[in-house]
Design a protein around this motif. Structure first.
Motif, PDB file in Angstrom:
ATOM      1  N   VAL A 115      -9.122  32.883  53.002  1.00 16.48           N
ATOM      2  CA  VAL A 115      -9.899  32.446  51.843  1.00 16.48           C
ATOM      3  C   VAL A 115     -11.398  32.550  52.088  1.00 16.48           C
ATOM      4  N   SER A 116     -11.822  32.512  53.358  1.00 15.96           N
ATOM      5  CA  SER A 116     -13.246  32.641  53.666  1.00 15.96           C
ATOM      6  C   SER A 116     -13.632  34.068  54.025  1.00 15.96           C
ATOM      7  N   ASP A 117     -12.636  34.925  54.205  1.00 19.35           N
ATOM      8  CA  ASP A 117     -12.874  36.312  54.614  1.00 19.35           C
ATOM      9  C   ASP A 117     -13.618  36.384  55.942  1.00 19.35           C
ATOM     10  N   VAL A 118     -13.373  35.399  56.806  1.00 14.85           N
ATOM     11  CA  VAL A 118     -13.990  35.364  58.126  1.00 14.85           C
ATOM     12  C   VAL A 118     -12.899  35.581  59.176  1.00 14.85           C
ATOM     13  N   PRO A 119     -13.054  36.537  60.066  1.00  9.19           N
ATOM     14  CA  PRO A 119     -12.055  36.740  61.108  1.00  9.19           C
ATOM     15  C   PRO A 119     -11.826  35.469  61.919  1.00  9.19           C
ATOM     16  N   GLY A 120     -10.576  35.127  62.110  1.00  6.53           N
ATOM     17  CA  GLY A 120     -10.243  33.915  62.844  1.00  6.53           C
ATOM     18  C   GLY A 120      -9.853  32.756  61.955  1.00  6.53           C
ATOM     19  N   ASP A 121     -10.226  32.828  60.688  1.00 10.03           N
ATOM     20  CA  ASP A 121      -9.793  31.820  59.723  1.00 10.03           C
ATOM     21  C   ASP A 121      -8.437  32.259  59.193  1.00 10.03           C
ATOM     22  N   THR A 122      -7.391  31.500  59.490  1.00 12.45           N
ATOM     23  CA  THR A 122      -6.021  31.904  59.155  1.00 12.45           C
ATOM     24  C   THR A 122      -5.545  31.337  57.822  1.00 12.45           C
ATOM     25  N   ARG A 123      -6.370  30.609  57.104  1.00 11.32           N
ATOM     26  CA  ARG A 123      -5.934  30.010  55.844  1.00 11.32           C
ATOM     27  C   ARG A 123      -5.831  31.071  54.749  1.00 11.32           C
ATOM     28  N   VAL A 124      -4.702  31.068  54.046  1.00 17.87           N
ATOM     29  CA  VAL A 124      -4.508  31.960  52.903  1.00 17.87           C
ATOM     30  C   VAL A 124      -4.073  31.124  51.707  1.00 17.87           C
ATOM     31  N   ALA A 125      -4.332  31.629  50.514  1.00 18.65           N
ATOM     32  CA  ALA A 125      -3.989  30.891  49.304  1.00 18.65           C
ATOM     33  C   ALA A 125      -3.803  31.883  48.159  1.00 18.65           C
ATOM     34  N   PRO A 126      -2.984  31.532  47.175  1.00 21.50           N
ATOM     35  CA  PRO A 126      -2.763  32.442  46.042  1.00 21.50           C
ATOM     36  C   PRO A 126      -3.933  32.510  45.072  1.00 21.50           C
ATOM     37  N   PHE A 127      -4.866  31.525  45.142  1.00 20.71           N
ATOM     38  CA  PHE A 127      -6.039  31.521  44.289  1.00 20.71           C
ATOM     39  C   PHE A 127      -7.253  31.201  45.147  1.00 20.71           C
ATOM     40  N   ASN A 128      -8.406  31.747  44.736  1.00 22.01           N
ATOM     41  CA  ASN A 128      -9.603  31.540  45.540  1.00 22.01           C
ATOM     42  C   ASN A 128     -10.843  31.578  44.653  1.00 22.01           C
ATOM     43  N   PHE A 129     -11.907  30.917  45.137  1.00 16.12           N
ATOM     44  CA  PHE A 129     -13.197  30.944  44.460  1.00 16.12           C
ATOM     45  C   PHE A 129     -14.022  32.112  44.982  1.00 16.12           C
ATOM     46  N   VAL A 130     -14.566  32.906  44.065  1.00 17.20           N
ATOM     47  CA  VAL A 130     -15.448  34.012  44.424  1.00 17.20           C
ATOM     48  C   VAL A 130     -16.582  34.049  43.405  1.00 17.20           C
ATOM     49  N   SER A 131     -17.774  34.439  43.858  1.00 17.97           N
ATOM     50  CA  SER A 131     -18.941  34.554  42.978  1.00 17.97           C
ATOM     51  C   SER A 131     -19.479  35.974  43.007  1.00 17.97           C
ATOM     52  N   GLY A 132     -20.076  36.397  41.900  1.00 20.29           N
ATOM     53  CA  GLY A 132     -20.711  37.704  41.843  1.00 20.29           C
ATOM     54  C   GLY A 132     -20.651  38.266  40.437  1.00 20.29           C
ATOM     55  N   THR A 133     -21.447  39.301  40.180  1.00 18.14           N
ATOM     56  CA  THR A 133     -21.300  39.991  38.896  1.00 18.14           C
ATOM     57  C   THR A 133     -19.945  40.678  38.820  1.00 18.14           C
ATOM     58  N   SER A 134     -19.301  40.864  39.967  1.00 22.39           N
ATOM     59  CA  SER A 134     -17.924  41.367  39.975  1.00 22.39           C
ATOM     60  C   SER A 134     -16.998  40.443  39.210  1.00 22.39           C
ATOM     61  N   MET A 135     -17.296  39.141  39.239  1.00 25.47           N
ATOM     62  CA  MET A 135     -16.473  38.167  38.534  1.00 25.47           C
ATOM     63  C   MET A 135     -16.862  38.076  37.060  1.00 25.47           C
ATOM     64  N   ALA A 136     -18.141  38.356  36.759  1.00 24.17           N
ATOM     65  CA  ALA A 136     -18.585  38.344  35.361  1.00 24.17           C
ATOM     66  C   ALA A 136     -18.026  39.530  34.589  1.00 24.17           C
ATOM     67  N   CYS A 137     -17.997  40.687  35.228  1.00 26.88           N
ATOM     68  CA  CYS A 137     -17.536  41.907  34.565  1.00 26.88           C
ATOM     69  C   CYS A 137     -16.154  41.763  33.933  1.00 26.88           C
ATOM     70  N   PRO A 138     -15.128  41.264  34.644  1.00 26.59           N
ATOM     71  CA  PRO A 138     -13.808  41.173  33.991  1.00 26.59           C
ATOM     72  C   PRO A 138     -13.752  40.169  32.852  1.00 26.59           C
ATOM     73  N   HIS A 139     -14.683  39.213  32.799  1.00 27.02           N
ATOM     74  CA  HIS A 139     -14.742  38.358  31.616  1.00 27.02           C
ATOM     75  C   HIS A 139     -15.053  39.195  30.378  1.00 27.02           C
ATOM     76  N   VAL A 140     -16.010  40.112  30.507  1.00 25.96           N
ATOM     77  CA  VAL A 140     -16.342  40.978  29.381  1.00 25.96           C
ATOM     78  C   VAL A 140     -15.235  42.003  29.145  1.00 25.96           C
ATOM     79  N   SER A 141     -14.625  42.489  30.210  1.00 24.33           N
ATOM     80  CA  SER A 141     -13.504  43.418  30.051  1.00 24.33           C
ATOM     81  C   SER A 141     -12.388  42.764  29.247  1.00 24.33           C
ATOM     82  N   GLY A 142     -12.086  41.503  29.590  1.00 24.48           N
ATOM     83  CA  GLY A 142     -11.048  40.787  28.859  1.00 24.48           C
ATOM     84  C   GLY A 142     -11.441  40.516  27.420  1.00 24.48           C
TER      85      GLY A 142
END
Length: 753
Positions: A529-556
């Motif tokens: 979930v942190s995208d850091v090597p050594g962090d073994t935590r995984v989850a089906p949902f995650n928080f991410v920030s960026g215009t990458s996240m804004a773009c699919p709002h407009v796509s939808g």
């Protein structure tokens, strides 16, 4: 007592102003005891307090942040009778561009503050229960909006890192047959068994050195996140370790998804693969192409794979939606700006995550992070006391292991999370406290999920370090993050790239803003979930920030409109989204429309825009030819030979905004010509309403448009003239065509450079 500065909320996107001279401020503050003795109240507050927001308008000219915060303290001193110092009542000061604070008050104290000169409003700080993807609800797009029966026939093509097929967001339970128009395929690999009736296509592309595992499976998480934001199923109980718990959903849960994997971990996204994916997506029969990819430099259209691919898509009536880039907050940092695509900026929502730190002497600090770990207590150590002489900016693992490390000197949350937090994690620390220094823009709104307990705090008085030096056993507690209301959202995230377009200054870019900060959506369980090597935590949902996240709002949102109006051109859909967007506050974003375009999307209003500005391939070709592109260059973009038989001014492009460039204190006059198409009431009359600041004169001719049928067009001209002396570099005005039911709003922007 906690230092006041540790409570100051970083509205980091505001520009600094000149400081009030310290001597004058000292004299003002020295009068405080006299002012306090003049206030006598008939009640002594008890413990019945709650949080109130005190809003006081614009930041006073000539005051720096500390001076504004001091004014807030004085107000509390004059009103509140308490054994606790005034700073103990103030939870947060708003002091960068606008003026206000949050304080813990009784009802009578709040009433007294509301009566003071300069106070605009006082209202309770309400804590509401939030949904997971509350971004859709925040922009006024609830689950019960009208739906078209054609929604299940809409196909969104996503160019990204692939898909995690097992995610509940992509389950096909209840879906009917794949739309007959679909002509794509699904590439099966040993780790990817195939597609279903929800995600109906999956392809991958790789052109470059190295040999990644060739598969459409998403091993990174980015692609699954963007795809589910646009069109993921409604999934109840989604959360990240109990943070953001609620229902996750896309804009069009019944729509189909086709994934085109063009990006690879540590290898990037090549132009060759992007163009190949565009080529396939167009041929496969998608309706929308969503591209959350950007470049590190500005490329001319004929050298830009996304511009080229999106032109070809738009020519085939496919809507291209693209992220603006994450290189803000400076002007001229936008990366995707071709006039035929929708360029999307990232805004905040009404939610933020804060993490409390408590020292062993009970001093409390509230900072920024997404800390999913339960509260921990450990020994404190200053990072400067534990250097690793073998490497720069590193820590001695033997000294910091299982301790909470205190680091300083960082200027943004994001910088700290990529620097101090990771360094402490790799050294085996139990946690990390970063004492940050905010500059003109901080990164308060794009927290990254941390690999260990952490918090980014402001401690200008160095109270934490003083505490460490004061005792032989310094300890601290880092609590789990809590969700809180971001009362003043939306505003543009600091990372979001700004316009104007470096090559086409008469077209407003970005076009729109959409939520892009701390968005919770589907994620790959092959990546931590942190995208850091050594962090073994995984989850089906995650928080991410960026215009990458804004773009699919407009796509939808575009897919939503497409399901009602399948024959609308990409320009019509973009126009509907732009002219119905919610205007944003230039006081919170000094770059104004060059930060957020026409405003934040409002898909519900966009369903009935009234009028639209249409444009097609021929219009864009004339635009390119009129801007000096040669036949050869235009052919690269359009695929058409000898296209430049005629050209036109860039101001003639039928685009739903008006941009003027001017020199300081020099008179200017600029003419535009536009055509609108009636898509509202068959018989209607629209009147032009112009809003403009002093120094601008805007004439619209004719100022009334009459329609007698649907599909009818009308042409008008706009003349913008005036003289701008000093002041902001971006001056905002607007034109609204109003028929009583529909308000069709277009920004008018004057850029003084």
């Amino acid at each position: 007592m906690v230092a006041l500065s540790s409570y100051i909320y970083n509205l980091a996107i505001f520009m600094m102003t000149s400081s009030l001279p310290f001597t004058i401020l000292f004299l003002l503050l020295s009068l405080t005891p006299i002012l306090v003795t003049c206030q006598l109240f008939d009640d002594v507050p008890t413990g019945h307090r709650k949080d109130y927001i005190v809003f006081m308008g614009d930041k006073p000219k000539g005051y720096d942040e500390w001076a504004v915060s001091s004014l807030h303290v004085n107000i509390i001193r004059e009103v509140v009778i308490s054994d606790e110092p005034p700073t103990g009542h103030i939870l947060r000061s708003y002091n960068r561009t606008f003026n206000g604070f949050v304080a813990r008050l009784t009802e009578k104290e709040a009433e007294r503050i509301a009566e003071k000169d300069g106070v605009i409003s006082v209202f309770p700080n309400r804590i509401n229960q939030l949904q997971t993807t509350n971004s859709w609800d925040f922009i006024g797009f609830p689950t019960n909006v009208p739906r078209s029966r054609l929604e299940s026939d809409i196909i969104i093509g996503v160019l990204d890192t692939g898909i995690w097929p097992e995610s509940a967001s992509f389950d096909d339970t209840g879906f009917g047959p794949v739309p007959s128009k679909w002509r794509g395929t699904c590439r099966v690999t040993p780790d990817f068994r195939g597609c279903n009736r929800k995600f109906i296509g999956a392809k991958f592309y790789y052109t470059g050195p190295g040999q990644p595992v060739l598969t459409a499976r998403d091993y990174e998480g980015h692609g699954s996140h963007t795809a589910s934001t646009a069109a993921g199923n409604s999934v109840s109980g989604a959360n990240l370790y109990s943070l953001g718990s609620g229902t996750a959903r896309g804009a069009v849960p019944s729509a189909r998804i086709a994934v085109y994997k063009v990006c690879w971990p540590d290898l990037g996204c090549s132009d060759a693969d992007i163009l190949a994916a565009f080529d396939d997506a167009i041929a496969d029969g998608v309706d929308i192409i969503s591209v959350s990819i950007g470049f590190n430099d500005n490329r001319n259209y004929f050298q830009d794979s996304i511009a080229i691919g999106s032109f070809r898509a738009a020519r085939q009536n496919i809507v291209p939606s693209v992220s603006a880039g994450n290189d803000g907050p400076l002007l001229l940092t936008i990366r995707n700006f071709a006039p035929w695509l929708i360029s999307v900026a990232a805004s905040t929502t009404n939610r933020r995550f804060l993490t409390t730190v408590i020292l062993g002497n009970n001093q409390r600090f509230e900072g920024w992070s997404i800390n999913t770990f339960n509260s921990i207590q450990a020994t404190l150590i200053f990072g400067g006391d534990a250097p690793n002489t073998a490497g720069e900016n590193s820590l001695n693992a033997n000294l910091v292991r299982r301790k909470i490390v205190v680091c300083d000197g960082y200027t943004s949350v994001r910088e700290a999370q990529f620097g101090a937090v990771r360094t402490a994690f790799f050294a085996g620390a139990a946690g990390v406290i970063v004492n940050g220094v905010f500059q003109i823009y901080g990164d308060d709104v794009n927290n990254i999920v941390a690999p260990l307990p952490s918090s980014y705090v402001i401690d200008n008085n160095n109270a934490i370090l003083a505490y460490i030096r004061s005792t032989s056993n310094p300890v601290a507690v880092i609590q789990k993050s809590s969700e809180q209301r971001n009362t003043f959202g939306p505003y543009l995230a600091a990372f979001s790239s700004r316009g104007p377009s470096p090559f086409t200054n008469s077209v407003l870019k970005p076009d729109l803003a959409a939520p892009g900060a701390e968005i919770l959506a589907a994620y790959s369980q092959a990546s931590s979930v942190s995208d850091v090597p050594g962090d073994t935590r995984v989850a089906p949902f995650n928080f991410v920030s960026g215009t990458s996240m804004a773009c699919p709002h407009v796509s939808g949102a575009a897919a939503y409109l497409k399901s009602f109006y399948p024959n609308w051109s990409p320009a019509m859909i973009r126009s509907a989204l732009m002219t119905t967007a919610t205007p944003m506050n230039s006081n919170l974003n000094n770059e104004a429309e060059f930060a957020y375009g026409a405003g934040q999307i409002n898909p519900t209003r966009a369903l009935n825009p009234g009028l639209v500005y249409d444009a097609g391939a021929a219009d864009y070709i004339r635009f390119l030819c009129g801007n000096g592109y040669s036949n050869t260059q235009v052919q690269v973009i359009t695929g058409m030979r000898n296209a430049c038989t005629s050209g036109g001014s860039s101001r003639e492009l039928n685009y739903p905004a008006f941009v003027v460039y001017a020199s300081p204190s020099q008179p200017f006059s600029c003419d535009f010509r536009r055509t609108v198409t009636n898509v509202g009431s068959a018989t209607s009359t629209y009147t032009a309403l112009v809003t403009a600041p002093q120094g601008l004169n805007i004439l619209v001719s004719p100022n009334t448009l009459r329609f007698t049928s649907l599909g009818q067009t009308a042409t008008f001209s706009v003349n913008v003239r005036g003289t701008i002396s000093g002041g902001p570099r971006v001056v905002s005005a607007s034109l609204v065509w109003d028929n009583g039911n529909s308000q069709v709003r277009s920004p008018i922007v004057v850029y003084v450079s």
